[in-house]
Write a protein that holds these residues in place. Structure first.
Motif, PDB file in Angstrom:
ATOM      1  N   MET A 185      -7.055   3.362   0.899  1.00 56.90           N
ATOM      2  CA  MET A 185      -6.064   4.322   0.431  1.00 56.90           C
ATOM      3  C   MET A 185      -6.589   5.132  -0.761  1.00 56.90           C
ATOM      4  N   ALA A 186      -7.232   4.450  -1.712  1.00 54.27           N
ATOM      5  CA  ALA A 186      -7.761   5.140  -2.883  1.00 54.27           C
ATOM      6  C   ALA A 186      -8.870   6.109  -2.499  1.00 54.27           C
TER       7      ALA A 186
ATOM      8  N   ASP B 185      -4.621   9.038 -10.015  1.00 54.40           N
ATOM      9  CA  ASP B 185      -5.285   8.495  -8.832  1.00 54.40           C
ATOM     10  C   ASP B 185      -6.042   7.201  -9.131  1.00 54.40           C
TER      11      ASP B 185
ATOM     12  N   ALA C 105       0.828  -1.209   0.000  1.00 53.60           N
ATOM     13  CA  ALA C 105       0.000   0.000   0.000  1.00 53.60           C
ATOM     14  C   ALA C 105       0.862   1.259   0.000  1.00 53.60           C
TER      15      ALA C 105
ATOM     16  N   ARG D  73      -9.233   7.706   0.330  1.00 56.13           N
ATOM     17  CA  ARG D  73      -8.660   8.878   0.998  1.00 56.13           C
ATOM     18  C   ARG D  73      -8.033   9.843  -0.001  1.00 56.13           C
ATOM     19  N   ARG D  74      -7.592   9.322  -1.140  1.00 50.52           N
ATOM     20  CA  ARG D  74      -7.009  10.170  -2.188  1.00 50.52           C
ATOM     21  C   ARG D  74      -8.081  10.755  -3.110  1.00 50.52           C
TER      22      ARG D  74
ATOM     23  N   ASP E 232       1.616   8.959  -6.740  1.00 54.60           N
ATOM     24  CA  ASP E 232       2.161  10.320  -6.655  1.00 54.60           C
ATOM     25  C   ASP E 232       3.146  10.578  -7.797  1.00 54.60           C
TER      26      ASP E 232
ATOM     27  N   LEU F 101      -6.081  -1.179   0.075  1.00 50.88           N
ATOM     28  CA  LEU F 101      -5.931  -0.352  -1.115  1.00 50.88           C
ATOM     29  C   LEU F 101      -7.200   0.437  -1.421  1.00 50.88           C
TER      30      LEU F 101
ATOM     31  N   CYS G  86       2.331   1.664  -3.446  1.00 55.06           N
ATOM     32  CA  CYS G  86       1.304   2.052  -4.423  1.00 55.06           C
ATOM     33  C   CYS G  86       1.006   3.544  -4.313  1.00 55.06           C
ATOM     34  N   GLN G  87       0.920   4.038  -3.095  1.00 57.01           N
ATOM     35  CA  GLN G  87       0.649   5.464  -2.906  1.00 57.01           C
ATOM     36  C   GLN G  87       1.781   6.308  -3.496  1.00 57.01           C
ATOM     37  N   ARG G  88       3.007   5.882  -3.271  1.00 57.73           N
ATOM     38  CA  ARG G  88       4.142   6.607  -3.846  1.00 57.73           C
ATOM     39  C   ARG G  88       4.101   6.563  -5.373  1.00 57.73           C
TER      40      ARG G  88
END
Length: 340
Positions: free
Chosen positions: A285-286, A264, A251, A288-289, A259, A282, A254-256
C-alpha cells in the motif's frame, strides 16, 4: 546518556539499556506465557509476583550484557501505564529505588508511546521517520490510528470500539480450540489455509470513518466454525479467511488515515505488527502511494524494555523527569503527554 528501561505492564518483564550516543546497548525479556497458559489468560496477581521474582536478575543480566556497572547509568525509565496496576507498581517501585539510590533522574513512560517510538530505534535505509506521520498501534489491548504531529503531540484519528485486533486473534483462536496464546498460533495456521475458501466481512470499511470493530468478525468466524466439519483443513481455511479480513481492514483504514492526515509515512507498532501478511500488505500500500512504512523488528513488536529505555531517553534529554513518589496510571490518555 545511558538509560535503564524497565517494562512490567502485563505479562512480560523487559529490561534494556539505551545509550543516546551509541544506540541500544543490551536488552533482555522474560515472558510469562508458560505461567498463564493453564488458565487460558493472564492472571494479574501471578503476573505481579513473577515480575518481583524476575526483575532484579534481569537488570543484573542486562547491565552485564551492556558491559556497564550500575553506577555508570545516567537515568532510569519505567512503564507507568497503561497496564495492570500491580504489575506496573513492581516496575515503578524498582525503578524509583534505583534512581533514588544512585541520585539519578527517572521518567515515567507511557506504554503505548513506547510502542509508537520503537520503529524509530531501527536502522532504516531511508533514515529515521520524522513527524508528522501516522502511527498504527495494533496489539492485544489497543488498535488505534494516531496522527503524530511531533514526539509527544498525538491526535487520535480512530480506535477500536470493542475488541482490539490482537484480542480478536486470541479469542478467535480459542473458539477454534487452539492453545494459549492463540493469536500467533492462528497466524501460523493461516499460512496453511486456502485464500478465499472462507470470505468474511471487512468490518466498518463500508462507511466513512477511522474507527474499528472486530467483535462481529469474531462472531462470523464462530458461526462458520460451528457449521463446518471442524477438520484441520477447515480450521486452517477459516484462520486464513479471518486473518485476511483483519489485514485488509487495517490496510483500508491506514490508507484513509494517511489521506486525512495529508502524509505518506506510516509507522506500525504493537504485537500484531509482527504479522507477516500485514507487513506485506502495508508495504504494498505504501509503495503504491509513493510513501513508506516503518516497523520495529519482530522482537520489539511485543512488550519490551528497549522501547521504554528509548522513549525515556528522549524525555530525559528534554529535561523531563518525575519526583520521588511511586505512582502509576493504569488508564492513561496518550493525548495528555507533554511534547518533547
Amino acid at each position: 546518556m545511558k538509560v535503564l528501561g524497565i517494562e512490567t505492564s502485563c505479562d512480560e518483564t523487559g529490561v534494556a539499556v539505551y545509550d543516546t550516543d551509541t544506540g541500544l546497548r543490551a536488552h533482555a525479556l522474560y515472558s510469562q506465557i508458560a505461567l498463564h497458559a493453564e488458565y487460558g489468560g493472564v492472571v494479574p496477581e501471578l503476573a505481579s509476583r513473577d515480575h518481583v521474582r524476575k526483575l532484579l536478575p534481569l537488570i543484573r543480566q542486562t547491565l552485564a550484557d551492556a558491559g556497564l556497572g550500575i553506577d555508570e547509568l545516567d537515568g532510569v525509565a519505567y512503564t507507568a501505564g497503561p497496564g495492570l496496576v500491580g504489575a506496573l507498581l513492581v516496575g515503578a517501585g524498582v525503578a524509583r529505588a534505583v534512581a533514588w539510590a544512585l541520585d539519578l533522574p527517572a521518567v515515567a513512560v507511557h506504554h503505548m508511546e513506547g510502542h509508537l517510538l520503537a520503529p524509530l530505534m531501527e536502522d532504516d535505509p531511508l533514515g529515521r521517520p520524522e513527524p508528522p506521520f501516522v502511527a498504527l498501534l495494533v496489539s492485544g489491548g489497543h488498535t488505534q490510528l494516531i496522527h503524530v504531529e511531533a514526539i509527544g503531540r498525538y491526535r487520535l484519528l480512530g480506535e477500536t470500539l470493542d475488541d482490539a485486533a490482537g484480542e480478536a486473534f486470541d479469542k478467535t483462536a480459542k473458539l477454534m480450540g487452539l492453545p494459549y496464546p492463540g493469536g500467533p498460533q492462528l497466524a501460523a495456521l493461516a499460512e496453511q489455509g486456502r485464500p478465499g475458501a472462507f470470505k468474511f466481512a471487512r468490518p466498518m470499511t463500508d462507511r466513512p470513518g477511522l474507527d474499528f470493530s472486530f467483535s462481529g468478525l469474531k462472531t462470523q468466524v464462530l458461526l462458520a466454525w460451528q457449521g463446518s466439519d471442524q477438520s484441520d483443513t477447515t480450521r486452517a481455511d477459516i484462520a486464513r479467511g479471518f486473518e485476511d479480513a483483519v489485514v485488509d481492514t487495517l490496510a483500508i483504514k491506514c490508507q484513509r488515515a494517511l489521506d486525512e492526515a495529508g502524509c505518506d509515512t506510516l509507522v506500525v507498532a504493537g504485537g500484531v505488527g509482527a504479522n507477516r501478511r500485514l507487513r506485506a500488505k502495508l508495504q504494498d500500500m505504501a509503495a503504491r502511494r509513493g510513501g513508506r512504512v516503518s516497523f520495529p523488528r519482530p522482537a520489539f513488536c511485543t512488550d519490551n524494555g528497549a522501547m521504554i529505555a528509548y522513549a525515556g531517553a528522549l524525555r530525559l534529554q528534554a529535561g523531563q523527569h518525575v519526583d520521588e513518589s511511586v505512582r502509576v496510571t493504569p488508564r492513561w490518555d496518550m493525548a495528555t503527554l507533554e511534547a518533547v
